[in-house]
Design a protein around this motif. Structure first.
Motif, PDB file in Angstrom:
ATOM      1  N   ILE A  24       0.841  -1.183   0.052  1.00 13.95           N
ATOM      2  CA  ILE A  24      -0.194  -0.090   0.120  1.00 13.95           C
ATOM      3  C   ILE A  24       0.850   1.170   0.158  1.00 13.95           C
ATOM      4  N   ARG A  25       1.904   1.315   0.857  1.00 15.57           N
ATOM      5  CA  ARG A  25       2.764   2.521   0.819  1.00 15.57           C
ATOM      6  C   ARG A  25       3.573   2.524  -0.399  1.00 15.57           C
ATOM      7  N   ALA A  26       4.026   1.550  -1.248  1.00 12.97           N
ATOM      8  CA  ALA A  26       4.479   1.670  -2.679  1.00 12.97           C
ATOM      9  C   ALA A  26       3.545   2.368  -3.450  1.00 12.97           C
ATOM     10  N   ALA A  27       2.286   1.816  -3.483  1.00 14.00           N
ATOM     11  CA  ALA A  27       1.220   2.212  -4.309  1.00 14.00           C
ATOM     12  C   ALA A  27       1.023   3.661  -4.129  1.00 14.00           C
ATOM     13  N   CYS A  28       0.935   4.144  -2.701  1.00 17.40           N
ATOM     14  CA  CYS A  28       0.558   5.569  -2.580  1.00 17.40           C
ATOM     15  C   CYS A  28       1.851   6.529  -2.987  1.00 17.40           C
ATOM     16  N   ALA A  29       2.888   5.840  -2.824  1.00 20.39           N
ATOM     17  CA  ALA A  29       4.154   6.815  -3.564  1.00 20.39           C
ATOM     18  C   ALA A  29       4.138   6.838  -4.713  1.00 20.39           C
ATOM     19  N   ASP A  30       3.961   5.835  -5.394  1.00 21.87           N
ATOM     20  CA  ASP A  30       3.797   5.838  -7.023  1.00 21.87           C
ATOM     21  C   ASP A  30       2.813   6.820  -7.470  1.00 21.87           C
ATOM     22  N   ALA A  31       1.693   6.717  -6.625  1.00 22.46           N
ATOM     23  CA  ALA A  31       0.543   7.518  -7.183  1.00 22.46           C
ATOM     24  C   ALA A  31       0.816   8.971  -7.077  1.00 22.46           C
ATOM     25  N   ARG A  32       1.506   9.297  -5.872  1.00 22.15           N
ATOM     26  CA  ARG A  32       2.155  10.577  -5.711  1.00 22.15           C
ATOM     27  C   ARG A  32       3.060  11.268  -6.845  1.00 22.15           C
ATOM     28  N   ALA A  33       3.755  10.250  -7.229  1.00 17.46           N
ATOM     29  CA  ALA A  33       4.608  10.561  -8.326  1.00 17.46           C
ATOM     30  C   ALA A  33       4.303  10.577  -9.545  1.00 17.46           C
ATOM     31  N   GLY A  34       2.795  10.023  -9.759  1.00 16.52           N
ATOM     32  CA  GLY A  34       2.326  10.232 -11.143  1.00 16.52           C
ATOM     33  C   GLY A  34       2.666   8.809 -11.822  1.00 16.52           C
ATOM     34  N   ILE A  35       3.093   7.881 -11.211  1.00 15.87           N
ATOM     35  CA  ILE A  35       3.513   6.717 -11.816  1.00 15.87           C
ATOM     36  C   ILE A  35       2.362   5.501 -12.143  1.00 15.87           C
ATOM     37  N   PRO A  36       1.787   5.257 -13.091  1.00 15.23           N
ATOM     38  CA  PRO A  36       2.379   5.645 -14.381  1.00 15.23           C
ATOM     39  C   PRO A  36       2.193   6.827 -14.936  1.00 15.23           C
ATOM     40  N   ALA A  37       3.001   7.311 -15.896  1.00 16.95           N
ATOM     41  CA  ALA A  37       2.640   8.674 -16.366  1.00 16.95           C
ATOM     42  C   ALA A  37       1.361   8.597 -17.292  1.00 16.95           C
ATOM     43  N   ALA A  38       0.598   9.843 -17.107  1.00 14.14           N
ATOM     44  CA  ALA A  38      -0.693   9.846 -17.988  1.00 14.14           C
ATOM     45  C   ALA A  38      -0.527   9.459 -19.338  1.00 14.14           C
ATOM     46  N   GLU A  39       0.478   9.903 -19.955  1.00 17.28           N
ATOM     47  CA  GLU A  39       0.825   9.311 -21.493  1.00 17.28           C
ATOM     48  C   GLU A  39       0.851   7.768 -21.953  1.00 17.28           C
ATOM     49  N   TYR A  40       1.053   7.208 -20.735  1.00 17.01           N
ATOM     50  CA  TYR A  40       1.012   5.659 -20.881  1.00 17.01           C
ATOM     51  C   TYR A  40      -0.081   5.049 -20.545  1.00 17.01           C
ATOM     52  N   THR A  48       5.296  -0.833 -13.582  1.00 22.79           N
ATOM     53  CA  THR A  48       5.764   0.149 -12.888  1.00 22.79           C
ATOM     54  C   THR A  48       7.065  -0.543 -12.119  1.00 22.79           C
ATOM     55  N   PRO A  49       7.851   0.394 -11.609  1.00 22.93           N
ATOM     56  CA  PRO A  49       9.133  -0.034 -10.873  1.00 22.93           C
ATOM     57  C   PRO A  49       8.886  -0.964  -9.848  1.00 22.93           C
ATOM     58  N   THR A  50       7.633  -0.878  -9.137  1.00 20.24           N
ATOM     59  CA  THR A  50       7.023  -1.695  -7.844  1.00 20.24           C
ATOM     60  C   THR A  50       7.024  -3.110  -8.337  1.00 20.24           C
ATOM     61  N   VAL A  51       6.063  -3.061  -9.590  1.00 23.88           N
ATOM     62  CA  VAL A  51       5.746  -4.320 -10.150  1.00 23.88           C
ATOM     63  C   VAL A  51       6.941  -5.123 -10.621  1.00 23.88           C
ATOM     64  N   GLN A  52       8.009  -4.375 -11.255  1.00 25.73           N
ATOM     65  CA  GLN A  52       9.070  -5.058 -11.655  1.00 25.73           C
ATOM     66  C   GLN A  52       9.996  -5.800 -10.577  1.00 25.73           C
ATOM     67  N   ARG A 200      -5.501   6.400  -5.696  1.00 23.88           N
ATOM     68  CA  ARG A 200      -4.517   7.337  -5.024  1.00 23.88           C
ATOM     69  C   ARG A 200      -3.784   8.076  -6.377  1.00 23.88           C
ATOM     70  N   HIS A 201      -3.983   7.499  -7.554  1.00 18.83           N
ATOM     71  CA  HIS A 201      -3.317   8.331  -8.779  1.00 18.83           C
ATOM     72  C   HIS A 201      -4.204   9.595  -9.198  1.00 18.83           C
ATOM     73  N   PRO A 202      -3.319  10.500  -9.343  1.00 18.83           N
ATOM     74  CA  PRO A 202      -4.088  11.862  -9.958  1.00 18.83           C
ATOM     75  C   PRO A 202      -4.940  11.466 -11.189  1.00 18.83           C
ATOM     76  N   ALA A 203      -4.652  10.649 -11.932  1.00 18.32           N
ATOM     77  CA  ALA A 203      -5.322  10.199 -13.308  1.00 18.32           C
ATOM     78  C   ALA A 203      -6.300   8.902 -12.816  1.00 18.32           C
ATOM     79  N   GLY A 204      -6.799   8.734 -11.407  1.00 19.10           N
ATOM     80  CA  GLY A 204      -7.366   7.673 -11.366  1.00 19.10           C
ATOM     81  C   GLY A 204      -8.530   7.301 -11.882  1.00 19.10           C
ATOM     82  N   ARG A 205      -9.379   8.233 -12.336  1.00 16.82           N
ATOM     83  CA  ARG A 205     -10.697   7.983 -13.125  1.00 16.82           C
ATOM     84  C   ARG A 205     -10.221   7.485 -14.586  1.00 16.82           C
TER      85      ARG A 205
END
Length: 240
Positions: A24-40, A48-52, A200-205
């Motif tokens: 959960i902490r990794a998901a929140c951190a990635d979401a705050r960082a915008g990972i994955p980027a909107a263009e992807y 994502t790096p966490t999944v890797q 938590r991702h900014p582009a969650g929708r």
């Protein structure tokens, strides 16, 4: 220090609160960082790096399990090779002795029974027949005994090979079960991570219903045949 859990393939894998917290902490951190980027997001599957990291951990642990299986079965596989070679040799010897026995009739023809040797010119015919019969029976008995011993050796070698085959298959299957459960455990962690990431991702929708996180596959050596798919034991302590 060796991984003790590798030796207990049927022990359920615990997905406890510590692992859940880190996912959960990794998901929140990635979401705050915008990972994955909107263009992807609309481009298809993403990694994502966490999944890797989770996939690499799975690969490492599965590789250790595979190497342990190979080490545990190496002496047995060496013995299997020796037995297979011996079995082929024994089969040839059995066939040779069987052919010899077939070539020795149960009873000599009359002409052979009464054939005298150089020192039996004056020996009564019954004495000659008795000696010839005794010698012939002795030859047949020797060949029959040899054939029986060879067949016994062949049966023992086949039985030992069957036991080794079963032992090797059992150890390989335990290793495969362990790898498949590690895989199921990894997928459970990725699923927890993914669900929180979408929330938590900014582009969650946009992520919802579109995000396809690439998931690691079961190692090839641990995969079940299509006709033998079986459900894995549920992960102990899995969170909804």
């Amino acid at each position: 220090m060796p991984d003790r859990s590798i030796a207990r393939p049927y022990r359920p894998l615990l997905y406890g609160p510590v692992a859940w917290f880190f996912d959960i902490r990794a998901a929140c951190a990635d979401a705050r960082a915008g990972i994955p980027a909107a263009e992807y997001i609309d481009a298809g599957p993403v990694l994502t790096p966490t999944v890797q990291q989770r996939a690499q951990t799975l690969a490492d642990r599965a590789e250790r399990e595979f190497l342990q299986v190979q080490a545990d079965t190496a002496p047995m596989r060496e013995r299997q090779a020796q037995l297979r070679s011996r079995i082929e040799d024994l089969k040839e010897l059995v066939e040779e002795q069987r052919s010899v026995l077939v070539g020795l009739p149960e009873r000599l023809p009359e002409a052979d029974l009464e054939r005298r040797s150089a020192g039996e010119v004056d020996t009564p015919v019954e004495g000659v027949r008795t000696r010839r019969t005794r010698e012939h029976d002795g030859r047949r008995r020797a060949v029959s005994d040899r054939l029986g011993a060879l067949r016994g050796d062949l049966a023992a070698a086949l039985a030992e090979l069957a036991r080794l085959d079963e032992a090797v298959r059992g150890r390989e299957e335990r290793g495969a079960i362990r790898a498949r459960r590690l895989h199921a455990y990894t997928l459970r962690r990725i699923a927890s991570y993914e669900s929180r990431l979408v929330r938590r991702h900014p582009a969650g929708r946009r992520l919802a219903g579109r995000l396809v996180v690439v998931r690691p596959a079961v190692p090839g050596w641990a995969q079940l045949p299509a006709a033998d798919e079986r459900a894995l034991t549920p992960i102990e302590g899995a969170r909804p």
